[in-house]
Design an enzyme around this catalytic site. Structure first.
Site, PDB file in Angstrom:
ATOM      1  N   LEU A   1       0.855  -1.180   0.000  1.00 47.15           N
ATOM      2  CA  LEU A   1       0.000   0.000   0.000  1.00 47.15           C
ATOM      3  C   LEU A   1       0.892   1.232   0.000  1.00 47.15           C
ATOM      4  CD1 LEU A   1      -2.827   1.395   0.489  1.00 47.15           C
ATOM      5  CD2 LEU A   1      -2.281   1.265   2.914  1.00 47.15           C
TER       6      LEU A   1
ATOM      7  N   TYR B   1       6.250  22.255   9.276  1.00 50.99           N
ATOM      8  CA  TYR B   1       6.597  21.077   8.474  1.00 50.99           C
ATOM      9  C   TYR B   1       7.718  20.281   9.134  1.00 50.99           C
ATOM     10  CZ  TYR B   1       8.207  18.296   4.502  1.00 50.99           C
ATOM     11  OH  TYR B   1       8.596  17.252   3.685  1.00 50.99           O
TER      12      TYR B   1
ATOM     13  N   GLY C   1      -0.347   8.716  -1.146  1.00 51.62           N
ATOM     14  CA  GLY C   1       0.113   9.927  -1.810  1.00 51.62           C
ATOM     15  C   GLY C   1       0.760   9.667  -3.154  1.00 51.62           C
TER      16      GLY C   1
ATOM     17  N   GLY D   1       5.644   9.426  -4.516  1.00 51.43           N
ATOM     18  CA  GLY D   1       4.635   8.379  -4.386  1.00 51.43           C
ATOM     19  C   GLY D   1       4.313   7.733  -5.710  1.00 51.43           C
TER      20      GLY D   1
ATOM     21  N   SER E   1      -0.425  10.498  -6.337  1.00 49.79           N
ATOM     22  CA  SER E   1      -0.884  11.263  -7.499  1.00 49.79           C
ATOM     23  C   SER E   1       0.267  11.959  -8.221  1.00 49.79           C
ATOM     24  CB  SER E   1      -1.935  12.296  -7.077  1.00 49.79           C
ATOM     25  OG  SER E   1      -1.395  13.230  -6.162  1.00 49.79           O
ATOM     26  N   SER E   2       1.407  12.116  -7.557  1.00 50.51           N
ATOM     27  CA  SER E   2       2.551  12.792  -8.169  1.00 50.51           C
ATOM     28  C   SER E   2       3.813  12.463  -7.383  1.00 50.51           C
ATOM     29  CB  SER E   2       2.335  14.312  -8.194  1.00 50.51           C
ATOM     30  OG  SER E   2       2.253  14.824  -6.875  1.00 50.51           O
TER      31      SER E   2
ATOM     32  N   SER F   1      11.990  13.337   5.490  1.00 52.36           N
ATOM     33  CA  SER F   1      12.665  14.443   4.810  1.00 52.36           C
ATOM     34  C   SER F   1      13.954  14.715   5.557  1.00 52.36           C
ATOM     35  CB  SER F   1      11.778  15.696   4.859  1.00 52.36           C
ATOM     36  OG  SER F   1      12.496  16.857   4.471  1.00 52.36           O
TER      37      SER F   1
END
Length: 284
Positions: free
Chosen positions: A11, A157, A14, A20, A16-17, A144
């Site tokens: 699985l 963030y 994220g 991911g 869509s771009s 990150s």
């Protein structure tokens, strides 16, 4: 990892771009059955096109999943288990950036950032763990370099990514006792839609920055240059695929030489002065 049934199932959130999307296609190319999730499946066009180009469209199932919605997470996992019968890995990739400093934002802005980047990871991981115990699988989480080194105008963030790093580092030894591996993947700058997803109107932000405007302008100029030389999403996704297949994946892995050099500054900086000097140059 158990290979009683093939293909193994992963699985990825994220998708869509960016990282991911690249990880979903790379995992399918490596033979995994991929459940590629996103909050809005209407944005699946680029993923479907990339999967078709790679010849792996039959190994990628696009499903809706909002990591901030417990019901959405439970529904996705229930349907996954009903269809495939097992879950071998989770790649926590969904996230969103936020640029700004706390005096000019709200506490609610910080809460929203934590919800997506931290609590979403916690929610998906918690729901997946019983199934990963059964398969002796693994949890791979994209954090990150901002989860190691705090960065100017990224307070919310970086706080979220610091939290993810602490959560996963603490979970790793416990999960290992029941056969589940845990890895965090730390990219630096990546040429992807992630930057655009921050949704910053730079002129408006500078106009509203007041006393912080000079530092913010310097930060934006520096960051724009760094992203112009960023690694590709496909390059950043490679350590994810390595961690999926490795017999003993590392707890922490960076996606580039630059990222390794950057985080090493923090990890050897006992009094904080090296990091302080480094990031001060970003805003002056």
């Amino acid at each position: 990892m158990s290979t009683t049934h093939t293909p193994r199932t992963v699985l990825v959130t994220g998708t869509s771009s960016g990282i991911g999307l690249a990880a979903a296609v790379a995992a399918a190319t490596a033979g995994w059955q991929v459940i590629a999730t996103m909050r809005d499946t209407g944005k699946a066009g680029p993923l479907r096109a990339a999967a078709a180009e790679a010849g792996v469209g039959d190994l990628i199932a696009v499903e809706r999943l909002d990591v901030t919605d417990a019901a959405s997470v439970d529904t996705c996992l229930t349907e996954l288990l009903a269809r495939y019968g097992r879950l071998d890995a989770v790649v926590n990739n969904a996230g969103a950036g936020r640029v700004g400093t706390i005096e000019q934002g709200t506490v609610e802005d910080v809460r929203d950032t934590m919800e997506v980047n931290f609590f979403g990871v916690v929610q998906v991981t918690r729901a997946a763990l019983p199934h990963l115990r059964a398969s002796r699988g693994r949890v791979i989480t994209v954090t990150s370099v901002g989860g190691i080194v705090g960065q100017p105008f990224n307070e919310a963030y970086c706080a979220a990514k610091f939290a993810v790093e602490g959560f996963m580092e603490s979970l790793a030894p416990v999960a290992a006792t029941v056969g589940v591996g845990v890895t965090v993947v730390e990219p630096g700058a990546v040429a992807s839609e992630f930057v655009n997803s921050i949704g910053v109107d730079v002129p408006a932000m500078l106009a509203a920055a007041g006393p912080y405007a000079p530092a913010l302008r310097t930060y934006i100029e520096r960051t724009t240059k760094s992203f112009a030389q960023a690694q590709t999403a496909a390059e950043a996704a490679r350590p994810i695929i390595d961690a999926l297949s490795a017999d003993r994946p590392p707890l922490r892995v960076q996606t580039s030489d630059w990222a390794r050099d950057f985080v090493s500054t923090k990890l050897s900086d006992l009094d904080g002065s090296a990091v302080g000097n480094l990031t001060a140059d970003w805003v002056r």
